[in-house]
Design an enzyme around this catalytic site. Sequence first.
Site, short mmCIF file in Angstrom:
data_model
loop_
_atom_site.label_atom_id
_atom_site.label_comp_id
_atom_site.label_asym_id
_atom_site.label_seq_id
_atom_site.Cartn_x
_atom_site.Cartn_y
_atom_site.Cartn_z
CG ASN A 1 -0.24 0.13 2.42
OD1 ASN A 1 0.73 0.91 2.79
ND2 ASN A 1 -0.32 -1.25 3.15
CG ASP B 1 -6.66 -5.74 6.34
OD1 ASP B 1 -6.27 -5.71 7.57
OD2 ASP B 1 -7.29 -4.71 5.88
CE LYS C 1 8.60 -11.93 -14.27
NZ LYS C 1 9.29 -11.30 -15.21
CG ASP D 1 -6.15 -6.84 13.83
OD1 ASP D 1 -5.34 -5.93 14.50
OD2 ASP D 1 -7.25 -6.22 13.31
CG PHE E 1 -2.73 5.60 13.52
CD1 PHE E 1 -1.79 5.35 14.91
CD2 PHE E 1 -2.46 6.72 13.15
CE1 PHE E 1 -0.89 6.15 15.29
CE2 PHE E 1 -1.72 7.97 13.59
CZ PHE E 1 -0.85 7.45 14.79
CE LYS F 1 -10.81 0.14 11.56
NZ LYS F 1 -10.52 0.78 10.43
CE LYS G 1 -8.48 -3.33 14.14
NZ LYS G 1 -7.46 -3.46 13.11
O1 C5P Z 1 -8.62 -2.61 10.72
P1 C5P Z 1 -7.54 -1.43 10.35
O2 C5P Z 1 -6.52 -1.91 9.48
O3 C5P Z 1 -8.41 -0.04 9.80
O4 C5P Z 1 -7.13 -0.83 11.70
C1 C5P Z 1 -5.81 -0.26 11.94
C2 C5P Z 1 -5.10 -0.22 13.12
O5 C5P Z 1 -4.90 -1.67 13.46
C3 C5P Z 1 -3.95 0.43 12.95
O6 C5P Z 1 -3.41 0.69 14.22
C4 C5P Z 1 -3.02 -0.83 12.44
O7 C5P Z 1 -1.52 -0.67 12.57
C5 C5P Z 1 -3.56 -2.04 13.08
N1 C5P Z 1 -3.49 -3.30 12.23
C6 C5P Z 1 -2.76 -4.29 12.85
N2 C5P Z 1 -2.74 -5.34 12.07
C7 C5P Z 1 -3.44 -5.49 11.03
C8 C5P Z 1 -4.31 -4.56 10.37
C9 C5P Z 1 -4.30 -3.38 11.21
O8 C5P Z 1 -1.93 -4.21 13.85
N3 C5P Z 1 -3.45 -6.89 10.46
#
Ligand code: C5P
Length: 421
Positions: free
Chosen positions: A214, A283, A293, A312, A329, A343, A347
């Site tokens: 990204n 994700d 390749k 996550d 974030f 969130k 989380k």
């Molecule tokens: O769910 P989302 O990606 O929007 O959440 C963002 C937050 O979760 C950020 O703090 C990001 O660093 C953390 N995150 C994480 N591991 C993931 C996805 C997001 O720690 N696989």
Amino acid sequence: MASLVGKRILLGIGGGIAAYKSAHLARLLKQSGADVRVVMTAGGQAFITPMTLQALTGEAVRTSLLDPDAEAGMGHIELARWADLILIAPATADLMAKLANGIADDLLTTLCLATHADCLLAPAMNQAMWRHPATQRNARQLIEDGWRLLGPAAGDQACGDTGPGRMLEPEAILAEIGATATRLDNVQPLTGHIITITAGPTQEPLDPVRYLSNHSSGKMGFALAEAAARRGAEVRLISGPVALATPPGVTRHDVTTACDMATAAHRLAVDSDIFIGCAAVADYRAESVAAHKLKKQPDQDGMMLSLVRNPDIIAEIGALAAPPFLVGFAAETRDLESYARDKLERKGLDMIVANDVSQTGLGFGSDHNAALVLWRTDNEPAESTTGRRELPAQDKPALAEAILDTIVERLAHANRPQDNQ
Ligand code: C5P
């Protein structure tokens, strides 16, 4: 916020319509106990009179470099030495261009070359002027030279345009000055604390030459690491692939994939007091990485990729038996506050920093960002279970300072075992 009592602040006023707000700013600084002296450019005087500022500060306003009367009192070099802090508000595109190039053709620009004080400026100009590559180049140069840029904010402009270029409101500038004064006082509120920060993107390989990733630049996470180290914390920075230098005093752990980042996070978060998840973690990753390749097939117009969920990371850290103070974030393109609240709960975070990445010029890849900070107040007698603070658009180092100040404040409130150590 640190006390401004006795701080010697030289307020420079440039020639923009926002100069009318500088009178209120001078008043706020005086009310905060600062010793304020004002220097106005010729342009500044076209918008507001020295008499107004003199009445508000109780000090003669300086307007000219070649003023024998003024030089007989406190000469311009003494004035440059007198200041603990120089704040230019508003700073026009022209003034920024002069300062970025070391031009000293009036009292204010000369003072800025002669001083060792902390220097801050609040840009104020039309949005097209702010976005112009020349102004952006000057802004970068000023930051490199040690200036702190406060804002600009985005919104309606006096000229009828809408966009970035509005001077920060005097109250927001005052809050920023407080953060700088904290550093001037050499207060290190995070001494003895360990902070682990994730930053940047992750790269998820598909084959030996391709990956999913990204646009995250890592700038926000690196700015947070630098601000935390300056506050005395032991900082562990887990970074995805970025083109950024490691901030002074920070221990960096480079990773590539989300799984690598998760492993490092578990290892480093266990004895941390604070964990900030600033990374834009992918994700999903490829279910299997091709050993060679991937070749396009002549008879196939499309291609299916099979992906599986990545861990996550922040939610896993939140599920530890004794989690650190957890800051996440949320980058959103709509319904910022409701997604961020969701969130925060889902989380198990203590605080979330939400930003609207649909705004041009802010967020991903940009040098600027604005944020809405939400935090839990479960342990406090309050009507609502979350607190909130809006942080206006500003450069990422300034935003990082404001976020760290908020974390320090909330840590003091959070009833956590690490506070009793
Ligand atoms: O769910 P989302 O990606 O929007 O959440 C963002 C937050 O979760 C950020 O703090 C990001 O660093 C953390 N995150 C994480 N591991 C993931 C996805 C997001 O720690 N696989």
